[in-house]
Motif scaffolding. Structure first.
Motif, PDB file in Angstrom:
ATOM      1  N   ARG A 193       5.298  -2.681  -6.685  1.00 41.87           N
ATOM      2  CA  ARG A 193       4.050  -1.789  -7.266  1.00 41.87           C
ATOM      3  C   ARG A 193       3.437  -1.395  -5.800  1.00 41.87           C
ATOM      4  O   ARG A 193       3.060  -2.155  -5.287  1.00 41.87           O
ATOM      5  N   ILE A 194       3.766  -0.074  -5.866  1.00 40.19           N
ATOM      6  CA  ILE A 194       2.908   0.636  -4.677  1.00 40.19           C
ATOM      7  C   ILE A 194       1.657   1.479  -5.123  1.00 40.19           C
ATOM      8  O   ILE A 194       1.872   2.102  -5.742  1.00 40.19           O
ATOM      9  N   ALA A 195       0.595   1.152  -4.262  1.00 40.87           N
ATOM     10  CA  ALA A 195      -0.843   1.615  -4.634  1.00 40.87           C
ATOM     11  C   ALA A 195      -1.028   2.709  -3.986  1.00 40.87           C
ATOM     12  O   ALA A 195      -1.865   3.026  -3.468  1.00 40.87           O
ATOM     13  N   SER A 196      -0.140   3.473  -4.012  1.00 43.65           N
ATOM     14  CA  SER A 196       0.032   4.967  -3.546  1.00 43.65           C
ATOM     15  C   SER A 196       1.156   5.795  -3.905  1.00 43.65           C
ATOM     16  O   SER A 196       2.138   5.135  -4.274  1.00 43.65           O
ATOM     17  N   PRO A 197       0.995   7.047  -3.953  1.00 42.08           N
ATOM     18  CA  PRO A 197       2.151   7.984  -4.545  1.00 42.08           C
ATOM     19  C   PRO A 197       3.275   7.869  -3.569  1.00 42.08           C
ATOM     20  O   PRO A 197       3.195   7.427  -2.102  1.00 42.08           O
ATOM     21  N   PRO A 198       4.504   8.566  -3.971  1.00 39.80           N
ATOM     22  CA  PRO A 198       5.544   8.499  -2.713  1.00 39.80           C
ATOM     23  C   PRO A 198       5.305   9.378  -1.493  1.00 39.80           C
ATOM     24  O   PRO A 198       4.763  10.482  -1.845  1.00 39.80           O
ATOM     25  N   LEU A 199       5.545   8.783  -0.417  1.00 35.53           N
ATOM     26  CA  LEU A 199       5.461   9.803   0.747  1.00 35.53           C
ATOM     27  C   LEU A 199       6.625  10.597   1.049  1.00 35.53           C
ATOM     28  O   LEU A 199       7.813  10.092   1.215  1.00 35.53           O
ATOM     29  N   LYS A 200       6.479  11.961   0.823  1.00 30.97           N
ATOM     30  CA  LYS A 200       7.727  12.938   0.767  1.00 30.97           C
ATOM     31  C   LYS A 200       7.781  13.739   2.041  1.00 30.97           C
ATOM     32  O   LYS A 200       8.714  14.722   1.975  1.00 30.97           O
ATOM     33  N   ASP A 244       0.746  -1.130   0.079  1.00 32.39           N
ATOM     34  CA  ASP A 244       0.093  -0.141   0.012  1.00 32.39           C
ATOM     35  C   ASP A 244       1.105   1.295  -0.109  1.00 32.39           C
ATOM     36  O   ASP A 244       0.331   2.234  -0.545  1.00 32.39           O
ATOM     37  N   SER A 245       2.113   1.224   0.726  1.00 29.21           N
ATOM     38  CA  SER A 245       2.788   2.423   0.508  1.00 29.21           C
ATOM     39  C   SER A 245       4.301   2.029   1.444  1.00 29.21           C
ATOM     40  O   SER A 245       4.239   0.981   1.647  1.00 29.21           O
ATOM     41  N   ILE A 246       5.341   2.839   1.000  1.00 26.88           N
ATOM     42  CA  ILE A 246       6.507   2.788   1.438  1.00 26.88           C
ATOM     43  C   ILE A 246       6.876   4.020   2.161  1.00 26.88           C
ATOM     44  O   ILE A 246       6.858   5.000   1.652  1.00 26.88           O
ATOM     45  N   VAL A 247       7.129   3.837   3.446  1.00 30.36           N
ATOM     46  CA  VAL A 247       7.308   4.960   4.621  1.00 30.36           C
ATOM     47  C   VAL A 247       8.760   5.027   4.612  1.00 30.36           C
ATOM     48  O   VAL A 247       9.656   5.800   4.020  1.00 30.36           O
ATOM     49  N   ARG A 248       9.416   4.126   5.394  1.00 30.13           N
ATOM     50  CA  ARG A 248      10.935   4.206   5.744  1.00 30.13           C
ATOM     51  C   ARG A 248      11.609   3.234   4.826  1.00 30.13           C
ATOM     52  O   ARG A 248      12.932   3.744   4.604  1.00 30.13           O
ATOM     53  N   GLY A 249      11.000   2.297   4.337  1.00 31.00           N
ATOM     54  CA  GLY A 249      11.814   1.322   3.400  1.00 31.00           C
ATOM     55  C   GLY A 249      12.409   0.007   4.294  1.00 31.00           C
ATOM     56  O   GLY A 249      12.519  -0.969   3.387  1.00 31.00           O
ATOM     57  N   LEU A 259       1.700  13.738   0.606  1.00 29.18           N
ATOM     58  CA  LEU A 259       2.465  13.428  -0.793  1.00 29.18           C
ATOM     59  C   LEU A 259       2.585  14.645  -1.623  1.00 29.18           C
ATOM     60  O   LEU A 259       3.691  14.416  -2.292  1.00 29.18           O
ATOM     61  N   THR A 260       2.267  16.097  -1.400  1.00 31.57           N
ATOM     62  CA  THR A 260       2.513  16.925  -2.080  1.00 31.57           C
ATOM     63  C   THR A 260       3.033  18.106  -1.121  1.00 31.57           C
ATOM     64  O   THR A 260       3.842  19.033  -1.806  1.00 31.57           O
ATOM     65  N   GLY A 261       3.242  18.060  -0.019  1.00 30.27           N
ATOM     66  CA  GLY A 261       3.703  19.129   0.787  1.00 30.27           C
ATOM     67  C   GLY A 261       2.635  20.303   0.882  1.00 30.27           C
ATOM     68  O   GLY A 261       3.090  21.282   1.707  1.00 30.27           O
ATOM     69  N   ASN A 262       1.516  20.136   0.363  1.00 30.39           N
ATOM     70  CA  ASN A 262       0.424  21.490   0.589  1.00 30.39           C
ATOM     71  C   ASN A 262      -0.464  20.984   1.617  1.00 30.39           C
ATOM     72  O   ASN A 262      -1.456  20.272   1.712  1.00 30.39           O
ATOM     73  N   TYR A 263      -0.210  21.689   2.589  1.00 30.49           N
ATOM     74  CA  TYR A 263      -1.189  21.398   3.890  1.00 30.49           C
ATOM     75  C   TYR A 263      -2.190  22.375   3.952  1.00 30.49           C
ATOM     76  O   TYR A 263      -2.299  23.152   3.546  1.00 30.49           O
ATOM     77  N   PRO A 264      -3.393  21.793   4.724  1.00 34.00           N
ATOM     78  CA  PRO A 264      -4.511  22.346   4.560  1.00 34.00           C
ATOM     79  C   PRO A 264      -4.605  23.779   5.551  1.00 34.00           C
ATOM     80  O   PRO A 264      -5.483  24.852   5.402  1.00 34.00           O
ATOM     81  N   ILE A 281       4.612  10.492  11.393  1.00 35.05           N
ATOM     82  CA  ILE A 281       5.547  10.836  10.239  1.00 35.05           C
ATOM     83  C   ILE A 281       5.964  12.131  10.621  1.00 35.05           C
ATOM     84  O   ILE A 281       5.666  13.089   9.995  1.00 35.05           O
ATOM     85  N   ALA A 282       7.188  12.386  11.563  1.00 36.30           N
ATOM     86  CA  ALA A 282       7.412  13.731  12.121  1.00 36.30           C
ATOM     87  C   ALA A 282       8.521  14.512  11.270  1.00 36.30           C
ATOM     88  O   ALA A 282       8.717  15.534  11.388  1.00 36.30           O
ATOM     89  N   SER A 283       9.299  13.571  10.541  1.00 31.63           N
ATOM     90  CA  SER A 283      10.339  14.265   9.791  1.00 31.63           C
ATOM     91  C   SER A 283      10.706  13.720   8.577  1.00 31.63           C
ATOM     92  O   SER A 283      10.395  12.435   8.286  1.00 31.63           O
ATOM     93  N   LYS A 284      11.132  14.349   7.537  1.00 31.36           N
ATOM     94  CA  LYS A 284      11.568  14.047   6.349  1.00 31.36           C
ATOM     95  C   LYS A 284      12.614  12.978   6.353  1.00 31.36           C
ATOM     96  O   LYS A 284      12.853  12.103   5.383  1.00 31.36           O
TER      97      LYS A 284
END
Length: 462
Positions: free
Chosen positions: A383-390, A357-362, A452-457, A399-402
């Motif tokens: 094959r990862i069923a979501s975009p990269p977590l950046k 579903d995702s890769i966080v730390r790998g 995923l995008t860095g655009n926070y609400p 997920i507190a830090s890049k």
């Protein structure tokens, strides 16, 4: 019923669990049970019997995003003794303005016993109660704290879902962005007839927690305050609408597959993610498989769309919890090796498309790829069923830090090399959004994709 609901929501938090019950009299007494560990470790028949006279119960499983790990006083629900009687507060989410709120509370003379944002919310409610009683000499009924809760909602922007209990009622609250999920159900007996009143009401982060015989009533709307009493349910306040920002990661990973959000089942969304992923990133292979369990639906969707046979390659030990929500890296890695075994007969000399579903730390995926190749896999294509977590999440996912995010540091090719795979491809953001919107029946649509995008609400400069 409350213990069963918490068991169904165990995937949302495994560090600790708590229950608080009220017997329905305006006294300074709540029945409180809290402990570390899984639901099955915290509650037994004797403890449950102590809560049997309760007319209402608030429960919580802890997954710490902020606050001292392992401290018993951090275990929710928080109980506060206020000028309008006892309240119990359970919180899901994380306050982006916690530091400012903490400073405001402490400058008012209120001491804090933890560094959790959940306690802040309870203290803010208590402080507002005291202010209202002093200013207005308020005579309204003891358990009614609607005005104070509305003031609190206006002051703490994001992210929270709350269940707040007084001696005779429960309030269900969702932040104005609708970032975290919250649903209400009505519990009926087996012999339900037309016009029958519910035997009970249940509020939960996910519908998978609803007991058998529960009829879905509603999702709490973004910015809505709902009051639940013995006499029924009513919406008592609605904040001015904000841009809806429901966490898209609930669909990707966090929620259980049989839960419903926005009128659609999570399993169906994940299947559609897999189908779109197969269209975007097909690769020739002998079998499609998955990392159990949250990627199961996506792998089935990929197999259906690609025409490649699905075969299981990993056995999951059901007695090991989710590695992602373990509180530190060492515990997460140890959990992986205990959690998975390889089904060697399905692996030897096979080209495998492995869906996650995702890769966080790998770190988890690196171990799994090595396990499969050590057992004879010819190729492993991820094959990862979501975009990269950046980008970090400040709204309820730890997920507190890049520095913790592999996709924030490495390119796709570099990730492939690090993981030891033959190829790595992610679902595009457009593909994920199409999958989520395909069956969305919500009138107020919109999702948070900040991780995923860095655009926070909201503004997160602190």
């Amino acid at each position: 019923m409350a213990v069963d609901c918490l068991t169904a929501l165990q995937h949302r938090g495994t560090e600790s669990s708590g229950l608080v019950g009220t017997v329905g009299q305006p006294t300074n007494h709540f029945n409180i049970v809290k402990g570390h560990g899984l639901v099955r470790d915290v509650y037994n028949e004797e403890i449950i019997s102590n809560l049997k006279d309760s007319i209402a119960i608030v429960g919580h499983n802890r997954y710490s995003t902020a606050g001292m790990k392992g401290a018993i006083n951090c275990v929710q629900p928080f109980v506060l003794y206020t000028a309008r009687g006892n309240i119990a507060v359970a919180h899901n989410g994380e306050l982006v303005n916690a530091s400012r709120t903490r400073e405001k509370i402490m400058r008012s003379g209120v001491g804090l016993s933890t560094d959790t944002d959940s306690e802040l919310i309870g203290q803010f409610i208590s402080k507002t109660i005291a202010q209202n009683l002093k200013c207005q000499n308020d005579k309204k009924e003891l358990g009614n704290i609607t005005q104070e809760l509305a003031a609190t909602m206006s002051a703490i922007e994001l992210s929270y879902c709350l269940v707040v209990m007084t001696y005779d009622r429960i309030y269900a609250i969702r932040d104005p962005y609708g970032n975290r999920p919250l649903s209400i159900g009505c519990v009926y007996g087996a012999e339900k007839k037309e016009g029958d009143s519910p035997l009970a009401y249940v509020v939960a982060s996910e519908t998978c927690a609803f007991p058998t015989g529960t009829k879905f009533h509603c999702e709490v709307e973004a910015g809505e305050l709902v009051e639940i009493k013995r006499s029924g349910i009513r919406s008592v306040w609605q904040m001015m609408a904000k841009a809806k920002s429901f966490c898209i990661f609930e669909y990707v990973y966090f929620a259980r597959a049989d839960s419903y959000f926005e009128g659609q089942q999570v399993h169906s969304v994940r299947e559609e993610c897999g189908r779109i992923l197969a269209k975007e990133s097909y690769v020739e292979a002998d079998i499609v498989s998955t990392v159990p369990e949250s990627a199961m639906a996506a792998s089935l969707g990929y197999a259906q769309q690609s025409g490649i046979t699905y075969e299981p390659v990993l056995y999951r030990n059901a007695y090991v919890g989710r590695s992602f929500i373990q509180p530190n890296a060492e515990m997460r890695q140890n959990a992986v090796t205990r959690k998975f075994g390889v089904l060697r007969a399905n692996v030897v000399d096979k080209r495998i498309v492995l869906i996650d579903d995702s890769i966080v730390r790998g770190n988890t995926m690196r171990i799994i790829v090595k396990m499969l190749k050590d057992q004879g896999a010819k190729q492993v294509h991820l094959r990862i069923a979501s975009p990269p977590l950046k980008h970090p999440c400040y709204m309820g996912i730890n997920i507190a830090s890049k520095d913790e995010l592999i996709a924030a540091k490495l390119s796709e090719d570099e990730i492939c090399t690090f993981l030891g795979a033959d190829s790595v491809k992610y679902l595009t953001l457009e593909g994920l959004q199409r999958a989520v919107d395909a069956g969305n029946k919500s009138e107020n649509k919109g999702h948070c994709v900040a991780c995923l995008t860095g655009n926070y609400p909201v503004d997160i400069s602190f």
